[in-house]
Design a protein around this motif. Structure first.
Motif, PDB file in Angstrom:
ATOM      1  N   ASP A  38       5.337  -0.992  -4.887  1.00 23.89           N
ATOM      2  CA  ASP A  38       3.896  -1.252  -4.587  1.00 23.89           C
ATOM      3  C   ASP A  38       3.668  -1.813  -3.229  1.00 23.89           C
ATOM      4  O   ASP A  38       2.757  -1.315  -2.397  1.00 23.89           O
ATOM      5  CB  ASP A  38       3.063  -1.673  -5.695  1.00 23.89           C
ATOM      6  N   ALA A  39       4.223  -2.879  -2.968  1.00 19.05           N
ATOM      7  CA  ALA A  39       4.005  -3.738  -1.724  1.00 19.05           C
ATOM      8  C   ALA A  39       4.382  -3.015  -0.504  1.00 19.05           C
ATOM      9  O   ALA A  39       3.608  -2.888   0.564  1.00 19.05           O
ATOM     10  CB  ALA A  39       4.619  -5.099  -1.916  1.00 19.05           C
ATOM     11  N   ILE A  40       5.468  -2.337  -0.614  1.00 19.76           N
ATOM     12  CA  ILE A  40       5.850  -1.481   0.416  1.00 19.76           C
ATOM     13  C   ILE A  40       5.005  -0.547   0.923  1.00 19.76           C
ATOM     14  O   ILE A  40       4.745   0.134   1.897  1.00 19.76           O
ATOM     15  CB  ILE A  40       7.304  -0.776   0.188  1.00 19.76           C
ATOM     16  N   ALA A  41       4.528   0.316  -0.333  1.00 18.55           N
ATOM     17  CA  ALA A  41       3.478   1.185  -0.068  1.00 18.55           C
ATOM     18  C   ALA A  41       2.188   0.617   0.740  1.00 18.55           C
ATOM     19  O   ALA A  41       1.505   1.505   1.249  1.00 18.55           O
ATOM     20  CB  ALA A  41       3.074   2.016  -1.277  1.00 18.55           C
ATOM     21  N   ALA A  42       1.860  -0.636   0.342  1.00 16.59           N
ATOM     22  CA  ALA A  42       0.564  -1.257   0.832  1.00 16.59           C
ATOM     23  C   ALA A  42       0.827  -1.395   2.542  1.00 16.59           C
ATOM     24  O   ALA A  42       0.212  -1.303   3.145  1.00 16.59           O
ATOM     25  CB  ALA A  42       0.359  -2.515   0.207  1.00 16.59           C
TER      26      ALA A  42
END
Length: 244
Positions: A38-42
């Motif tokens: 999720d953090a990478i997608a953000a």
């Protein structure tokens, strides 16, 4: 075509409470992995973008179209750049691209989020579209002329997965990936990763004696000399004649 795998090596058998306790520990790692994703997608959503000529020509079922037209009126486009071996029979077409493209057949969820999807194929339209028909693929399909390929690929290669954004008549490239980054196209791998024997590929870290049959140079996508997904089409009576 079924492989005879040696499954004599198996995990130890324990009672359910012991098994669940081990799974609960692993679940913590899985949740951390999900949050990191999720953090990478953000971070991906915060990348800058680069403008691409929206008038770059491609070939569709009704003739020439522009890159802009492949958005089909939506604001975002995901395009998979499918490799093609011009003049070669179906059995010799790219097994990795066949693996990836075979998994994409339902676009309604993407479309509901204002995202179009298309395959941009390296080969001549008439030849490559015969392959599409043989495989039964229904996603929008376009051929990329060489001069257009030079503008779209830009020092990369076919086999990339690219995200675009449209703002009016302007088009921007926002992200691209390739190699294992393309695995998100293929839920088969995600499902195999849930099984005790995994993908059965040599690179995997598996217990000693676990069945491992496949390499990682394309052979993992083939069976008996063809891209694996072709066999079910042949069994259904479809012709693999590409007119070459």
């Amino acid at each position: 075509m079924n492989q005879n795998y040696n499954t004599s090596k198996q995990p130890p058998v324990v009672d359910r409470s012991t098994w669940q306790a081990k799974l609960d520990v692993l679940r913590l790692r899985e949740k951390a992995h999900t949050r990191e994703g999720d953090a990478i997608a953000a971070a991906r959503r915060r990348l800058p973008m680069v403008e691409v000529d929206s008038s770059i020509p491609l070939i569709g079922p009704d003739g020439p179209v522009t890159l802009l037209e492949t958005f089909e009126g939506r604001h975002q486009l995901i395009a998979y750049f499918h490799m093609w071996h011009t003049g070669r029979p179906a059995a010799e077409q790219c097994e990795g691209c066949t693996f990836s493209t075979t998994h994409i057949n339902e676009l309604s969820y993407l479309n509901s989020r204002d995202v179009s999807y298309a395959t941009f194929c390296e080969g001549p339209y008439e030849e490559s579209s015969r392959y599409r028909d043989f495989m039964g693929w229904t996603v929008p399909w376009y051929s990329v002329p060489q001069d257009a390929a030079d503008q779209l690929i830009v020092d990369r290669h076919f086999g990339i997965l690219v995200s675009y954004l449209r703002d009016g008549d302007k088009v921007y490239e926002t992200y691209w990936t390739t190699g294992r980054g393309n695995e998100r196209m293929a839920p088969s791998y995600g499902l195999l990763d849930l099984t005790v024997y995994g993908r059965k590929e040599f690179w995997e870290d598996s217990p000693e004696g676990w069945p491992q049959h496949w390499g990682s140079k394309g052979g993992q996508f083939q069976m008996d000399g063809r891209p694996t997904a072709q066999w079910s089409r042949l069994a259904a009576g479809r012709s693999d004649d590409l007119g070459t």
